[in-house]
Design an enzyme around this catalytic site. Structure first.
Site, mmCIF file in Angstrom:
data_model
loop_
_atom_site.group_PDB
_atom_site.id
_atom_site.type_symbol
_atom_site.label_atom_id
_atom_site.label_comp_id
_atom_site.label_asym_id
_atom_site.label_seq_id
_atom_site.Cartn_x
_atom_site.Cartn_y
_atom_site.Cartn_z
ATOM 1 N N CYS A 1 0.837 29.960 6.884
ATOM 2 C CA CYS A 1 0.990 28.520 6.725
ATOM 3 C C CYS A 1 2.469 28.193 6.552
ATOM 4 C CB CYS A 1 0.205 28.064 5.498
ATOM 5 S SG CYS A 1 0.394 26.314 5.129
ATOM 6 N N HIS B 1 -7.877 7.842 -4.031
ATOM 7 C CA HIS B 1 -8.276 6.468 -4.375
ATOM 8 C C HIS B 1 -9.293 6.430 -5.507
ATOM 9 C CE1 HIS B 1 -6.672 6.015 -0.244
ATOM 10 N NE2 HIS B 1 -6.262 4.845 -0.689
ATOM 11 N N TYR C 1 5.457 19.241 9.260
ATOM 12 C CA TYR C 1 5.750 20.581 9.768
ATOM 13 C C TYR C 1 7.082 20.630 10.524
ATOM 14 C CZ TYR C 1 0.993 21.621 8.350
ATOM 15 O OH TYR C 1 -0.154 21.796 7.618
ATOM 16 N N HIS D 1 0.840 -1.203 0.000
ATOM 17 C CA HIS D 1 0.000 0.000 0.000
ATOM 18 C C HIS D 1 0.873 1.251 0.000
ATOM 19 C CE1 HIS D 1 -2.869 2.895 2.209
ATOM 20 N NE2 HIS D 1 -3.313 2.776 0.969
ATOM 21 N N ARG E 1 -6.878 26.830 5.366
ATOM 22 C CA ARG E 1 -5.974 25.691 5.383
ATOM 23 C C ARG E 1 -6.588 24.632 6.294
ATOM 24 N NH1 ARG E 1 -4.066 21.531 4.881
ATOM 25 N NH2 ARG E 1 -1.862 20.986 4.711
#
Lengths: 573, 573
Positions: free
Chosen positions: B284, B162, B422, B138, B237
């Protein structure tokens, strides 16, 4: 008028007027010819003296600046030209005055001439000089008025740039009389001699950037040899002569406050407040200035990469002392700064001073100390004995040594070093356009790193196969260095250095006061004959160093924190 | 085995085994051919989905990464190759199973298969699939196990990557039976449908980087048109669907504490604690990521320069709420972090989470809010209605929206976004070598600036004679921007921009939370046909932006703060 080049005492030594014009021409020729070598040792030495000259508010250009202006064809040339013209004009008068015996003045009479209105008179080695017309031409600005009505000697002892023949030439043109024999005797007995005579001895390994005041840094490789920099090798950055302080009679004044002020002896500081120790790095604002000088000449001491060091400091917390004086959190309602004054002073009695933000001083996390210990011993004389301020994360200039007085106030320190020095400007700003009010006083410093070994220009043998690169990295404001990237190819490819901290545990956020030493061992690239080693650090606010020097260049040469570059030759055997 | 490309329901639609191999070859061909266009819109759209996929600890590469690996010829190709081989091997079996009618299983039976030992079964649109052998292949890592024993639909609704034919192809190979009609009905009634269906409406001017979750930024020129960014244009965001919260029943839990925890309604927050308002800029971590993508592909939403905005926020101080829960300065003895959990969650119930340092949360100067107002109105749904954390000076990702829970702890948040996202890395670090534990979670952001107008590629008329350049500048940690330098010639010469702050008075040191807008008006250089406009900012710690992007490039494309460059043509009339 007289040729006085060999007559240092400025006493009459015969009429040689015809040669005087030659001397002037020679002085101007010398000034012109030195324009092309701004990084010569004499240049760096004179710039070093500049750094401690202008102690008063306002923009007072130093000799260096005046010379730079002279050479660049700006206003200073006009001033010198005008001066030359006036000198020619007064020539006959001076010669006449001298040949006809100059009048004798008492000190009392001299002291009456302290303003441009009343005339500006000074004395030097028994002569009396009316320098009224020279004030506007003085390369050091109106600072010269500090000496008005008195003796030049203590000022010239402090600012050794005056110890040049052509300066005596200029002075001689303004002679108007002799000081009475009685007053000469008094003056001599008052004269303290060289104010630097009580400066302490220093380690001969230090690289001296200026002797008076003493400014010196260790060889860079010493820094990475020991996480704690031994005090003897810790860079010395003095603005004035080192005061000798008797610890038994030392007294610190905390001004004002609800309790009406506080006077503390050294013993009070040690016994009434908990001893608090921190390991912190101090860095001079001018560290790595020499790299800026390579881009374009800047004013200031020509520091290499070692005007930085790390020590363990111990003392009382400033916060505790301020609270004892009655300054609690409420002080923030009216005050914003805490000012410090040192015991080091110039001939006019002006002391070194600086201030820091009140919230840094009062914060429990600020860790500001009134330090009386460095590396487990009493502070050395060069580092502020018996008590200095230690403001971790903040530029060296605010860490006032030989601390005399603390003042909580609405305003920043009015000192020259807070208002008109230690500020950063755009590369576009020059001495004609600079407005010191437009930039904030440097407090926290930006992220920094440098390669301490190998040295620039080193030669390594290809047989070694590997090269170990070492250095330091630090950031201001308690920001921890979290990564150092090292390149051997000028910044094209990078590897991450191993960091070495001083202690096992990681400090709380915002309280990482001390540097990281770092190290990279890399294989010598088989195809390279030269390496360009580059380092750059990242702090925990993810601030990084700028790539290149020119875009952060500034007229004062402070805040030099571009990537550090070291070139190394690989020698085939 | 079946060709299922047109049979989206995965219901039997006839045996076409011979074509299956062709489909596989075609899928691989498509993957290969897309390798050269890493910045195509489909690429940026799939990377946008990645950003919100991996919610659990550990390094779980997303589709994007797997594809990058696939295209770069790394391990993922092996995985896909292996998968291909195994698929060939099971081909005959599947076809046989299908042709002979597949068995019917109850949900209870499916639920027994939730581990690699017991087998991993899932359901999708009435089919039962044994995906045990697929788990290791996967591309999203073992996250797939979250769906074990249950339905795939809610996960696929969340992770729209998907929704591609070849994914259905792969799934079809593992079909082992049908879910009982009774359980299919139950499942359908439970199925919530599109988890994003209750997302709010947005302004059509926003530039959308991903629809689900919604991530968008305004046109850059809007930013410099108004010191306060209107909420509708403030960048959005979201990591997950927007939760719809009933303000009447909303409850905030402050865990633990000497008082045994605290539950606060929205009304409690408003009435029991003083309302505190601050104007603060949020940015961000991925702002300006698109510039890093131009150097080398990075993983993440392809943000331009407008993932930043400034608003006035109001709410209760976190410090006051923590104190009400019994957390005073003593908490620092055992705790170092304050964790936050949002109400936004994925299909497995994992909520968005993050933490900040305890000293930031408790400090009076930290100004951390539990905000219920943005620009004078209740928080908009996209910005965290009814309550969000507002951590001024700190990266957007820690400003948790739709706040549900606060926990004071010795450890950082265990969330994916704190531990494995992050964070900043060296340009030398790639997805094979990255160790997320080696870098600190981003908190304070570095100094930043950008040109908002003119836009890159703009054409100006020479008849205009002058050009006005505008932009924003900001720094994290409450560090005030003190100067912006602007160049029209790519950084060779500079001029100092006029700064525009929001308020008359200057904030105390360390509490400058909001940006400066800036402006320069300059004559068009007569000899130039093209300008390269560059800006760089300096904050009050004299940190500066790096000159170029490549040396700060990092695999996640965060912290993109090199000089911003905009090219403009000058058109002769």
């Amino acid at each position: 008028m007289l040729l006085l080049r060999r007559c240092r005492g400025l006493t009459p030594c015969g009429g040689l007027a015809p040669q005087r014009g030659q001397e002037w021409r020679r002085a101007l020729r010398l000034a012109s010819s030195s324009s092309s070598s701004s990084s010569s040792s004499s240049s760096s030495s004179s710039s070093s003296r500049d750094e401690q000259r202008s102690q008063h508010g306002g923009h007072t250009p130093g000799w260096k600046q005046a010379f730079a202006g002279l050479l660049a064809g700006t206003g200073a040339v006009l001033a010198y030209g005008l001066h030359h013209h006036q000198a020619q004009h007064t020539d006959a008068v001076s010669v006449h005055a001298h040949l006809s015996r100059l009048p004798v003045f008492s000190q009392e009479e001299v002291t009456k001439h302290r303003t441009l209105q009343d005339g500006v008179w000074v004395t030097y080695k028994g002569g009396v000089y009316d320098i009224t017309d020279f004030v506007a031409m003085h390369p050091g600005g109106d600072k010269i008025l500090l000496a008005a009505g008195g003796a030049l000697e203590p000022f010239w002892a402090l600012y050794a740039v005056h110890d040049q023949d052509h300066v005596l030439d200029i002075l001689s043109e303004y002679k108007v009389g002799e000081l009475s024999a009685e007053d000469q005797k008094k003056q001599e007995s008052l004269r303290s001699g060289d104010p630097y005579s009580s400066d302490p001895q220093r380690h001969p390994a230090l690289r001296v950037n200026s002797q008076k005041p003493f400014n010196a840094e260790p060889p860079p490789e010493i820094l990475s040899d020991s996480y704690i920099t031994p005090s003897a090798f810790f860079f010395k950055r003095n603005h004035l002569p080192v005061p000798r302080v008797d610890p038994a009679s030392y007294e610190l004044l905390v001004e004002g406050g609800p309790g009406g002020g506080l006077r503390l002896s050294l013993e009070d500081l040690k016994s009434r407040f908990p001893r608090h120790a921190i390991t912190a790095t101090l860095q001079c604002a001018g560290n790595r200035r020499s790299e800026m000088n390579q881009v374009k000449h800047v004013k200031g001491l020509n520091w290499g990469i070692a005007a930085i060091g790390t020590a363990t400091w111990a003392g009382a917390r400033l916060r505790d002392v301020l609270q004892a004086a009655g300054y609690g959190p409420d002080a923030a309602r009216w005050a914003r700064h805490v000012q410090f004054e040192g015991l080091d002073k110039d001939a006019a009695g002006t002391t070194y001073g600086a201030s820091i933000p009140l919230n840094k001083a009062l914060s429990e996390d600020g860790d500001v100390l009134l330090a009386y210990e460095m590396n487990g011993e009493p502070l050395p004389a060069d580092h502020g004995f018996p008590v200095r301020v230690l403001v971790p994360g903040t530029v060296g200039a605010r860490n006032v040594k030989w601390l005399a007085k603390i003042t909580v106030s609405a305003e920043e320190s009015a000192s020259h070093w807070q208002q008109n020095d230690y500020k950063g400007f755009s590369p576009a700003t020059d001495w004609d356009s600079v407005d010191f009010k437009s930039a904030p006083a440097i407090q926290e410093l930006p992220v920094q790193s440098a390669v301490t070994t190998p040295a620039n220009g080193a030669v390594v043998s290809r047989a070694e196969e590997q090269l170990t690169v070492k250095g330091y990295a630090w950031s201001g404001g308690g920001r921890e260095v979290v990564r150092v990237d090292v390149s051997l190819d000028g910044g094209h490819t990078w590897q991450v250095a191993r960091l070495k901290a001083g202690e096992e545990f990681s400090p709380p956020p915002g309280r990482a006061w001390a540097w990281k030493l770092w190290e990279v061992t890399a294989a010598l690239p088989p195809e390279s004959r030269q390496l360009e080693i580059v380092c750059k650090a990242v702090d925990d606010s993810y601030n990084v160093q700028p790539d290149s020097v020119a875009p952060v260049w500034n007229l004062r040469g402070v805040l030099s924190n571009a990537w550090h570059r070291v070139r190394v030759q690989i020698q085939d055997d």
